[in-house]
Write a protein that holds these residues in place. Structure first.
Motif, mmCIF file in Angstrom:
data_model
loop_
_atom_site.group_PDB
_atom_site.id
_atom_site.type_symbol
_atom_site.label_atom_id
_atom_site.label_comp_id
_atom_site.label_asym_id
_atom_site.label_seq_id
_atom_site.Cartn_x
_atom_site.Cartn_y
_atom_site.Cartn_z
ATOM 1 N N HIS A 86 0.831 -1.209 0.000
ATOM 2 C CA HIS A 86 0.000 0.000 0.000
ATOM 3 C C HIS A 86 0.862 1.254 0.000
ATOM 4 O O HIS A 86 1.985 1.251 0.519
ATOM 5 C CB HIS A 86 -1.013 -0.001 1.151
ATOM 6 C CG HIS A 86 -0.443 -0.005 2.536
ATOM 7 N ND1 HIS A 86 -0.109 1.159 3.199
ATOM 8 C CD2 HIS A 86 -0.173 -1.019 3.386
ATOM 9 C CE1 HIS A 86 0.337 0.835 4.409
ATOM 10 N NE2 HIS A 86 0.323 -0.470 4.549
ATOM 11 N N ASP A 99 6.463 0.580 6.827
ATOM 12 C CA ASP A 99 5.030 0.337 6.586
ATOM 13 C C ASP A 99 4.470 1.415 5.659
ATOM 14 O O ASP A 99 4.085 2.458 6.109
ATOM 15 C CB ASP A 99 4.296 0.308 7.927
ATOM 16 C CG ASP A 99 2.821 -0.002 7.787
ATOM 17 O OD1 ASP A 99 2.387 -0.401 6.705
ATOM 18 O OD2 ASP A 99 2.096 0.177 8.776
ATOM 19 N N ASP A 100 4.385 1.168 4.389
ATOM 20 C CA ASP A 100 4.652 -0.063 3.679
ATOM 21 C C ASP A 100 5.426 0.268 2.413
ATOM 22 O O ASP A 100 5.465 -0.501 1.471
ATOM 23 C CB ASP A 100 3.297 -0.730 3.368
ATOM 24 C CG ASP A 100 3.409 -2.146 2.821
ATOM 25 O OD1 ASP A 100 4.397 -2.813 3.116
ATOM 26 O OD2 ASP A 100 2.499 -2.547 2.093
ATOM 27 N N GLU A 125 -5.184 1.923 2.695
ATOM 28 C CA GLU A 125 -5.096 0.691 3.497
ATOM 29 C C GLU A 125 -5.221 1.027 4.970
ATOM 30 O O GLU A 125 -5.887 0.328 5.729
ATOM 31 C CB GLU A 125 -3.773 -0.028 3.220
ATOM 32 C CG GLU A 125 -3.692 -1.437 3.816
ATOM 33 C CD GLU A 125 -3.302 -1.477 5.284
ATOM 34 O OE1 GLU A 125 -3.626 -2.465 5.967
ATOM 35 O OE2 GLU A 125 -2.684 -0.512 5.781
ATOM 36 N N GLU A 126 -4.571 2.118 5.386
ATOM 37 C CA GLU A 126 -4.512 2.430 6.816
ATOM 38 C C GLU A 126 -5.873 2.784 7.395
ATOM 39 O O GLU A 126 -6.129 2.512 8.566
ATOM 40 C CB GLU A 126 -3.499 3.559 7.076
ATOM 41 C CG GLU A 126 -2.044 3.181 6.762
ATOM 42 C CD GLU A 126 -1.471 2.127 7.703
ATOM 43 O OE1 GLU A 126 -2.179 1.708 8.630
ATOM 44 O OE2 GLU A 126 -0.317 1.719 7.491
ATOM 45 N N GLU A 163 2.243 -7.298 2.886
ATOM 46 C CA GLU A 163 2.708 -7.106 4.260
ATOM 47 C C GLU A 163 1.886 -8.025 5.185
ATOM 48 O O GLU A 163 0.990 -8.714 4.737
ATOM 49 C CB GLU A 163 2.494 -5.646 4.666
ATOM 50 C CG GLU A 163 1.016 -5.270 4.674
ATOM 51 C CD GLU A 163 0.712 -3.906 5.263
ATOM 52 O OE1 GLU A 163 1.612 -3.257 5.772
ATOM 53 O OE2 GLU A 163 -0.456 -3.508 5.193
#
Ligand SMILES: [Zn+2]
Length: 487
Positions: A122, A154-155, A188-189, A215
């Motif tokens: 992501h 990340d990431d 994504e987060e 991940e």
């Protein structure tokens, strides 16, 4: 190494065609090539990793803190890197200003989605609290062998590693036995209205695949050595519960028994001291079986005793107390996160609220948790309400698939014989949505990371040891080559 000098060196290294020179500058954490490895392949991998360091630095400099994300800028950059290689990436708009990138290397004229391999990462990151960082979080600063920046691990680290692997397959004109698809996702987060759920709904045909690497799992380092490789095959499910206490508003000079602040505090104390019962999922069981011999004798003994009739209860307590990660892999967890109450210092409010962030083991239900909490709180002034958007549990990825075998074999070889264990992450990833679409998705951030650096993800001064990054690129390359390239 000074900050400025580091930045300049990075740019130079990224352009270095001379592999020999790159090897000479081996970073801490990456072993120099051993006599048994072919020098040509090793130097090529190192050169590729150095180039990927440059992409990672550029990605860190593009601020994709979510909210608002603004991943389109990163998407355009990623697409431009791929285009330079003669590839034809597509930037897919998911929401205004928010895009994903997809690109494909074909193995044959007719696509076989069920065989295809997806490389997923992501582009968005969590936000930063700049005042708590010692360097510019978007400066891609290099210090003491570390590259600092939001997303370094990340990431964007994995994103750059995926780019390196994908581009190397193209440059080497690898003979593929399945399509390899590069996918950079957004949102994504936050998992909101631009997330992979929407991406799949809009564009599934463009990246439908049978296998994915993403991940979710990690290469765990203990005392400077890789202890084990945790290959994520399953993840917990998130939900939120509101705790609402109501009472009579009034003057604070004459306190009443029904003050909702007091009732809320009492409820939160009970919930805070509650531990849900232990339940072994199939993945967690295999994980703890593999973990026991890797830990010291004392904790290893308790891990092995968790399933016994006589000492089981005590063992579960000892293991849970030893590690918040293990505790959360064994049971549903409930964490109070937000408190809201009061309008003025001298007014008793009519309402006080709290949010509980719940992480369910896959297979467990939020209704069962609600039942337990209602019994526990047992206060007519306090109501519990499940909040919208409870996550969906996905079936675990198979531990019998060819791809899982390749990942465990190659990573174990790559990290000095350390075992690879199936891992159930307590955190969420895009893989749950992929698993719900029959993708055998596995989580592995391929960089060996010390506890100290793992903690900085989502925290301050996020960083990656460049030697660890290079090593991870090399291992990821070997995983994908083993699975998708015909020799
Ligand atoms: Zn992430």
């Amino acid at each position: 190494m000074g900050i400025l000098a580091g930045g300049v060196m990075l740019m130079l290294a990224a352009r270095l065609p001379c592999a020999a020179q790159a090897v000479q500058q081996a970073r801490p954490g990456i072993p120099a090539s051993t006599p048994s490895t072919p020098v040509v392949a090793e130097t090529r991998a190192v050169a590729m990793a150095r180039e990927a360091e440059g992409w990672l630095a550029e990605l860190i400099k593009i601020n994709t803190s979510n909210p608002p994300g603004n991943e389109q800028a990163a998407a355009i950059y990623v697409a431009s890197v791929l285009e330079k290689e003669g590839l034809t990436p597509e930037v897919l708009e998911v929401a205004p200003g928010r895009s994903a990138v997809v690109a494909r290397l074909r193995s044959s004229a007719v696509a076989e989605p069920s065989k295809a391999l997806l490389l997923v990462a992501h582009m968005d990151t969590v936000p930063v609290d700049k005042s708590r960082w010692t360097v510019d979080p978007f400066g891609a600063v290099i210090k003491d062998g570390y590259l600092y920046g939001r997303g370094a691990v990340d990431d964007k680290g994995m994103l750059a590693a995926n780019l390196a692997v994908f581009i190397e397959l193209k440059r080497s004109m690898a003979h593929l036995n399945r399509d390899v698809i590069f996918l950079a996702t957004d949102d994504e987060e936050a998992g909101g209205d631009a997330s992979i759920r929407i991406l799949i709904a809009k564009y599934w045909d463009k990246f439908a695949a049978g296998y994915a690497i993403n991940e979710g799992g990690n290469v765990f380092v203990k005392n400077g050595k890789v202890q084990y490789i945790g290959v994520q095959a399953s993840e917990k499910v998130a939900a939120n519960i509101a705790v609402i206490a109501r009472g009579t508003a009034g003057h604070a000079s004459q306190p009443t028994k029904d003050n909702p602040v007091v009732h809320l505090a009492a409820a939160i104390e009970k919930i805070g001291n509650y531990s849900a019962p232990v339940h072994f999922t199939s993945i967690a069981r295999r994980y703890f079986e593999g973990l026991a011999p890797l830990e010291d004798d004392e904790i290893g003994k308790w891990i092995r005793s968790m399933d016994t009739a006589d000492r089981g209860e005590h063992a579960k307590r000892v293991v849970s107390d030893a590690s918040p990660l293990w505790n959360a892999m064994l049971r549903d967890t409930i964490a109070p996160t937000v408190l809201t109450a009061g309008v003025a210092n001298n007014v008793i409010p009519a309402e006080a609220r709290a949010n509980l962030n719940v992480r369910l083991l896959p297979g467990n239900t939020i209704d069962a948790v609600m039942n337990e909490l209602n019994k526990l709180v047992n206060d007519p002034q306090v109501r519990l309400e499940v909040q919208p958007n409870v996550g969906l549990a996905a079936p675990p990825s198979s531990l019998e698939s060819d791809f899982y075998s390749v990942i465990t074999k190659v990573t174990s070889q790559g990290f000095g014989g350390a075992p690879a264990l199936p891992f159930q992450s307590t955190w969420l990833t895009d893989s749950a949505q992929l698993r719900l679409h029959n993708v055998q998705a596995y989580g592995l951030v391929p960089f060996p990371l010390a506890q100290e650096d793992l903690k900085r993800m989502h925290g301050d001064d996020e960083r990656i040891l460049l030697g660890a990054f290079d090593k991870g690129v090399d291992v990821l390359m070997k995983i994908v080559t083993d699975f998708a390239v015909t020799r």
